[in-house]
Structure formats: structure tokens, C-alpha cells
Design an enzyme around this catalytic site. Structure first.
Site, mmCIF file in Angstrom:
data_model
loop_
_atom_site.group_PDB
_atom_site.id
_atom_site.type_symbol
_atom_site.label_atom_id
_atom_site.label_comp_id
_atom_site.label_asym_id
_atom_site.label_seq_id
_atom_site.Cartn_x
_atom_site.Cartn_y
_atom_site.Cartn_z
ATOM 1 C CE LYS A 96 1.842 47.889 -41.923
ATOM 2 N NZ LYS A 96 2.453 48.368 -43.185
ATOM 3 N N GLY B 8 0.197 54.414 -54.062
ATOM 4 C CA GLY B 8 -0.104 53.609 -52.893
ATOM 5 C C GLY B 8 -1.275 52.671 -53.073
ATOM 6 C CB THR C 254 -2.106 50.416 -40.418
ATOM 7 O OG1 THR C 254 -2.842 50.896 -39.274
ATOM 8 C CG2 THR C 254 -3.091 49.963 -41.480
ATOM 9 C CG LEU D 88 -9.244 53.718 -49.665
ATOM 10 C CD1 LEU D 88 -8.543 54.138 -50.947
ATOM 11 C CD2 LEU D 88 -10.735 54.006 -49.744
ATOM 12 C CB SER D 89 -8.007 47.689 -45.760
ATOM 13 O OG SER D 89 -6.646 48.012 -45.928
ATOM 14 C CG ASP E 237 3.671 45.995 -45.532
ATOM 15 O OD1 ASP E 237 2.489 46.122 -45.894
ATOM 16 O OD2 ASP E 237 4.050 46.199 -44.365
ATOM 17 N N GLY F 287 12.946 58.119 -47.276
ATOM 18 C CA GLY F 287 12.279 57.908 -45.996
ATOM 19 C C GLY F 287 12.867 56.733 -45.250
#
Length: 288
Positions: free
Chosen positions: A71, A242, A67, A22-23, A111, A133
Site C-alpha cells: 500500500k 474485519g 495489501t 477473501l477479496s 480503507d 495499534g
């Protein structure tokens, strides 16, 4: 404001997979609100392909959003880095800057601020934080938790043997890190929890808020809401997702592309933020 390098007008997000990103929607809304004629697309670039992609770019390119897995791949390519890139070994933003007759690659990491700013908007100050995570986003979550005021952090992993890099980061950050298996989650309550798992991956886990002020930051946004987020909200906790993170990440990127400083406010930034949030179906502001 005078925009540097006006001939550099193209940007894009790169990664694999990237079709879902969606960037482009967020950035298009921002550039329209700012009144700049930049274009922002998306390109599928897998690990190992970044060097060739960058080498093929022309002088019209202003910057890139990255992404995973790119990165980390980009860091050796950078001529300039922010302290956060150096600390985490991850850059999600690259700006092309003209220095004399040479174009340099400047890298930043937005981020962390993508997590920090939405939590600050809620007025939440966590004393203890939990992270679920262990990937690159977990490193950002750990750093964000410390910036928000956490003095100790619990890290929940399916395989605790894979905590080494995050343990080292916690030492550098000066925060106490307790590494626990996800089997320790049942019955554990959290004041501030960041789930860095993919959409739906936490739905079978018992995530319990400590009270009505407790915040779950679920970095997933597709599908939304996740079962885990709905369960947390039903128990009386507050939820960020998010898209909140992605919006604030993008604002930091646009600051970096525009001004060279990810901390320098955009012209009428509140209007830019509203336009971006509306473009992806979020309310105008985060409700405290």
C-alpha cells in the site's frame, strides 16, 4: 451503464502473505451480481516486487487491490491520486486507465470508507474515539473517526515512541490526539474503539464498552470471534469485524474500477452488497 475499456477484464489482490485473502470471494460475488465478465485472482508479491509485477501486465488488466506492504510501495508509481492517498501516503486500489495512447495508474484509498460505512449503518456518532495499534490501518482508523464526528481520539500503543506519524496526521486532521500506553487500558471505557491489531492480539487486553451503544470495530476476521470481541459483546457493547470492513473496502474499489469514482454508487448497490456479504457468511445487512 456502459463499462469503460471493456477489454480490460482482469483484476487481482496482491500482497504477502496473500493466500488467506477473501477479496477474490467478495469481488467474484459482486461481479456476478453486476453481470460483468471480470476475473479477480490473487498473487503473492512481496515488498520490492511491485514494479516488476506491474511492468509484466498486459492490456487485459483493469486494476489491482493491494495489501501491506504494497500500500505504501505503490504510491511513487501512481500517475493520479485521490486526496486521501495524498493525505495518508497509502493506496489500496490501483486502476489502469487509458489516456490517449498511454496507460496511467490511478490510485485510491478505500480503507477509510471501509470503517466509516459500517459504523454509519449502526447509526453511531462517536464524540470520542479510541484506536488500538499504530500501523497503516491505524491511520485509516484515525481518519475514519474524524469523518464520523470524533473531536478527540485516544491512541493506545505498546510503544508510545512510535506515535510520530499518527500525531502528525492528527494535527493535519485538526483533532486532539492523546497517546497512551496499552497499560492504561484497564478500567478505561470506550464509546467507539477500533482495534487494528491482528486476530487474537488484543485478547489479553481489557477492552470495556462505555454502554450499550458503544461500538468495537475489531478489524480482525480470522479467527472469529476474537476473545476481545466476545468479551465486549458480553458486556453489552456492539461489535463490527474485519469482514464488514473488507466488504465496504471492496465496494469502494469496485466503484473505482467501474466508474473511476469511489463515491459513485454501483447499479443496484444494495443487491451487490447483499451478495458480497453472503459470500463470506455475513448477514445481509448490519443490524442497528
Amino acid at each position: 451503464m456502459e463499462y469503460s475499456h471493456p477489454h480490460r477484464t482482469r483484476l487481482a489482490v496482491l500482497g504477502s502473505p496473500i493466500a488467506h485473502s477473501l477479496s477474490p470471494t467478495l469481488h467474484a460475488a459482486a461481479y456476478d451480481a453486476l453481470g460483468v465478465g471480470w476475473t479477480y485472482g490473487r498473487h503473492e508479491v512481496a515488498s520490492g516486487g511491485l514494479d516488476a509485477f506491474v511492468a509484466g501486465l498486459g492490456p487485459e488488466w483493469r486494476g489491482l487491490s493491494l495489501t501491506m506492504p504494497l500500500k505504501r510501495d505503490v504510491v511513487p508509481m501512481l500517475d493520479r491520486t485521490t486526496p486521501l492517498v495524498d493525505a495518508l501516503g497509502v493506496a489500496n486500489t490501483v486502476a489502469f486507465r487509458q489516456e490517449g495512447d498511454r496507460v496511467v495508474l490511478a490510485g485510491a484509498n478505500t480503507d477509510v470508507e471501509g470503517i466509516v460505512r459500517p459504523v454509519e449503518a449502526l447509526g453511531h456518532v462517536p464524540g470520542q474515539a479510541s484506536v488500538l495499534g499504530g500501523g497503516a490501518t491505524a491511520a485509516s482508523a484515525l481518519t475514519a473517526a474524524v469523518r464520523l464526528g470524533a473531536v478527540d481520539v485516544r491512541l493506545f500503543l505498546r510503544d508510545t515512541a512510535k506515535a510520530g506519524a499518527l500525531v502528525d496526521l492528527a494535527v493535519r486532521l485538526g483533532v486532539t490526539l492523546e497517546v497512551l500506553p496499552v497499560s492504561a487500558l484497564p478500567g478505561t471505557r470506550h464509546g467507539f474503539l477500533v482495534s487494528t491489531l491482528p486476530g487474537g492480539a488484543a485478547d489479553s487486553l481489557e477492552l470495556l464498552p462505555s454502554g450499550p451503544d458503544a461500538v468495537l470495530f475489531d478489524v480482525a476476521y480470522e479467527p472469529w470471534p476474537t476473545v476481545a470481541a466476545s468479551r465486549w459483546a458480553a458486556a453489552g457493547g456492539r461489535v463490527l469485524n474485519g469482514l464488514d470492513m473488507l466488504t465496504e473496502q471492496a465496494i469502494g474499489q469496485i466503484r473505482f474500477f467501474l466508474t473511476g469514482d469511489q463515491d459513485e454508487l454501483l447499479p443496484d448497490e444494495s443487491a451487490v452488497r447483499r451478495a458480497m456479504r453472503r459470500s463470506v457468511g455475513l448477514p445481509d445487512a448490519i443490524a442497528g
